[in-house]
Write a protein that holds these residues in place. Structure first.
Motif, PDB file in Angstrom:
ATOM      1  N   LEU A 239       0.835  -1.207   0.000  1.00 29.39           N
ATOM      2  CA  LEU A 239       0.000   0.000   0.000  1.00 29.39           C
ATOM      3  C   LEU A 239       0.866   1.251   0.000  1.00 29.39           C
ATOM      4  O   LEU A 239       0.589   2.213  -0.732  1.00 29.39           O
ATOM      5  N   SER A 240       1.941   1.232   0.793  1.00 31.05           N
ATOM      6  CA  SER A 240       2.851   2.380   0.848  1.00 31.05           C
ATOM      7  C   SER A 240       3.527   2.595  -0.502  1.00 31.05           C
ATOM      8  O   SER A 240       3.656   3.740  -0.975  1.00 31.05           O
ATOM      9  N   ASN A 241       3.961   1.501  -1.137  1.00 26.55           N
ATOM     10  CA  ASN A 241       4.582   1.609  -2.460  1.00 26.55           C
ATOM     11  C   ASN A 241       3.599   2.157  -3.490  1.00 26.55           C
ATOM     12  O   ASN A 241       3.962   2.965  -4.346  1.00 26.55           O
ATOM     13  N   ARG A 378       7.269   2.125 -13.368  1.00 27.22           N
ATOM     14  CA  ARG A 378       7.568   2.557 -11.999  1.00 27.22           C
ATOM     15  C   ARG A 378       7.201   1.477 -10.978  1.00 27.22           C
ATOM     16  O   ARG A 378       7.960   1.180 -10.070  1.00 27.22           O
ATOM     17  N   THR A 379       6.005   0.890 -11.143  1.00 24.50           N
ATOM     18  CA  THR A 379       5.514  -0.096 -10.181  1.00 24.50           C
ATOM     19  C   THR A 379       4.643  -1.108 -10.919  1.00 24.50           C
ATOM     20  O   THR A 379       3.892  -0.742 -11.819  1.00 24.50           O
ATOM     21  N   ILE A 435      -4.476 -11.124  -1.989  1.00 24.64           N
ATOM     22  CA  ILE A 435      -3.064 -11.461  -1.819  1.00 24.64           C
ATOM     23  C   ILE A 435      -2.336 -10.786  -2.972  1.00 24.64           C
ATOM     24  O   ILE A 435      -2.824 -10.765  -4.099  1.00 24.64           O
ATOM     25  N   ALA A 436      -1.201 -10.183  -2.686  1.00 26.22           N
ATOM     26  CA  ALA A 436      -0.552  -9.369  -3.707  1.00 26.22           C
ATOM     27  C   ALA A 436       0.961  -9.420  -3.599  1.00 26.22           C
ATOM     28  O   ALA A 436       1.522  -9.791  -2.563  1.00 26.22           O
ATOM     29  N   GLU A 437       1.595  -9.055  -4.706  1.00 20.65           N
ATOM     30  CA  GLU A 437       3.040  -8.843  -4.733  1.00 20.65           C
ATOM     31  C   GLU A 437       3.295  -7.557  -5.491  1.00 20.65           C
ATOM     32  O   GLU A 437       2.496  -7.156  -6.348  1.00 20.65           O
ATOM     33  N   CYS A 438       4.378  -6.890  -5.163  1.00 19.07           N
ATOM     34  CA  CYS A 438       4.652  -5.585  -5.756  1.00 19.07           C
ATOM     35  C   CYS A 438       6.137  -5.466  -6.087  1.00 19.07           C
ATOM     36  O   CYS A 438       6.995  -5.872  -5.276  1.00 19.07           O
ATOM     37  N   ILE A 439       6.450  -4.961  -7.271  1.00 22.03           N
ATOM     38  CA  ILE A 439       7.853  -4.695  -7.601  1.00 22.03           C
ATOM     39  C   ILE A 439       8.005  -3.217  -7.928  1.00 22.03           C
ATOM     40  O   ILE A 439       7.199  -2.640  -8.658  1.00 22.03           O
TER      41      ILE A 439
END
Length: 499
Positions: A239-241, A378-379, A435-439
């Motif tokens: 969430l912060s990213n 970016r994300t 459920i999540a993943e973030c790069i």
């Protein structure tokens, strides 16, 4: 008779199914009844209409095309009750009511409309109360099946006699403004309904099949469009990213995941987070699922040649600060989106891939050069929705050997399994969680992308200090939030595993 002579005819003096089956419609003008048909009336049909109207009438011959136009304008009107709770009491029982409806052959009696309308209202009402996302009407040879999709799983609710299928489907087409005379081609429509103080949009899709038209209603809760970014249920770090990426003046934020994984809700929450009077936010979507205040939204229309690429080009001439593209489906859309991000726009979009890293590979496969991806991305957030175990009936259990092997669990660890109770309608589950993943694209990841690094190399780097979806899934199992079976179903892990 010419088309212009019938332009203002709107009549439902005869029941729709009788009109459709016999291809005759009756209009009233200057206290006089006029029957209109593309065929000469038989004596029996003439007498039956006369008996029903209890009056004599004139007859006018028209072409088949004109008759279909009259039929659609007469019945596909907006004069239907859009408050579906008006006739339904708190103790309304859908199963009992559906069982009381007789599949009568006497369609001229006019007694079918009210029960069918109440049945449809009852089905939609129960779907909303059950938190269903979709309603499926599926006609077969001897029956029509009604199923709800609840928490991503289809569940059969009703089976009705096939004789009422055409009436049921016709009524749905009427309230959604579709062409009721067209049964050979797919159609799409939309209708706004209310259940008490709850407003919902219903997206309607028809599909011709062997035994009639299949219809799917997608229920779009307007309140879902107002969800706050903090209420998405994303892990704090992701969430912060996401929030920090939204503050960038340029670049691309991508969302990946299968259909129904919550990508649109997460996207809309981000747009609402950004929405204020200081920025021009424009979207091009297929279709527009929710209307967002303060945001310009446009919908693609392939029939007229209005594609994502054309829409994106057009909105870039509208001086936007933030652009949302529903999906990067082809190289043209992706190229325009990337160029937009490199010229001072923040671009949000989705790509259908199984993981965050594979989105990079997918864009490369489309033909996007690696140096452009390294400069613009970016994300990337990948997400799924898994069902939560019912907190009232979940059972403690030990992991099976297969669970230990798949999820690397300790043999003596405590996990939970679904049981089923009245609260969760015997499913063992209640609600869903993401459920999540973030790069995030830092200098090292940009270099890897620029140098055409493989998925394995990128995975090894980005998930060295971040949790992948698989690792996040294991956390939900050990915390008792969901079950091993649910993770296997959603993540498609070793389908033949016996958990």
């Amino acid at each position: 008779m010419t088309n212009s002579q019938f332009e203002n005819i709107k009549s439902d003096l005869l029941p729709y199914d009788f009109v459709k089956d016999n291809e005759v419609i009756v209009s009233e003008s200057n206290n006089e009844f006029v029957a209109i048909s593309p065929f000469q009336l038989s004596l029996d049909l003439y007498q039956e209409i006369q008996r029903y109207l209890n009056s004599s009438f004139k007859f006018e011959l028209c072409s088949a095309e004109v008759f279909n136009e009259i039929l659609t304008s007469s019945f596909s009107s907006s004069n239907h009750n859009d408050n579906i709770s008006e006739e339904l009491t708190d103790d309304f029982d859908l199963q009992d009511y559906a069982g009381s409806i007789n599949a009568t052959e006497d369609l001229l009696s006019g007694n079918n409309d009210a029960p069918i309308i109440k049945l449809i209202n009852g089905i939609i009402s129960q779907a909303i109360k059950s938190r269903a996302s979709d309603i499926h009407f599926e006609p077969y040879e001897k029956h029509i099946k009604i199923r709800f999709r609840i928490d991503g799983i289809l569940k059969e609710i009703l089976q009705q006699d096939s004789k009422i299928a055409s009436i049921l489907i016709s009524r749905i087409k009427i309230i959604s403004g579709l062409d009721i005379s067209e049964r050979r081609l797919p159609q799409d429509g939309r209708v706004s309904l209310s259940l008490g103080d709850k407003n919902v949009d219903v997206r309607v899709s028809t599909l011709p099949s062997s035994y009639g038209e299949r219809i799917v209603l997608r229920i779009l809760d307007k309140q879902a469009a107002q969800i706050n970014i903090n209420d998405l249920g994303l892990p704090p770090k992701i969430l912060s990213n996401y929030k920090s990426s939204l503050k960038n003046p340029e670049g691309i934020i991508l969302f990946t995941g299968p259909t129904g994984s919550g990508k649109t809700t997460t996207l809309y929450a981000g747009l609402r987070y950004l929405s204020d009077s200081s920025q021009n936010i424009l979207t091009v979507e297929d279709p527009i699922e929710y209307t967002l205040n303060g945001i310009g939204q446009t919908q693609v229309n392939p029939k007229t040649g209005y594609t994502f690429a054309k829409g994106l080009r057009a909105i870039l001439r509208q001086d936007p600060d933030v652009v949302m593209v529903g999906e990067m489906r082809d190289i043209e859309t992706a190229q325009i989106g990337i160029q937009a991000s490199l010229t001072g726009h923040l671009v949000l979009s989705t790509v259908h891939t199984n993981s965050a890293v594979s989105a990079i590979t997918r864009l490369r496969d489309m033909g996007i050069e690696s140096f452009l991806l390294a400069s613009s991305l970016r994300t990337i957030i990948s997400q799924r929705l898994v069902r939560r175990l019912c907190q009232k009936c979940k059972m403690k259990s030990l992991p099976s050997n297969e669970s230990v092997e798949i999820f690397k669990l300790d043999k003596g660890s405590t996990i939970f399994k679904p049981k089923g109770c009245d609260y969760c309608n015997q499913t063992g589950y209640q609600g869903r969680i993401a459920i999540a993943e973030c790069i995030q694209f830092d200098k090292k990841l940009k270099d890897l992308t620029h140098n055409n690094a493989s998925e394995n190399e990128i995975n090894e780097y980005v998930f060295k200090d971040n949790k992948s979806i698989d690792q996040a899934s294991i956390d939900l199992i050990t915390e008792g939030v969901t079950s091993c079976e649910e993770i296997i179903r959603v993540n498609n892990i070793k389908e033949n595993a016996s958990i």
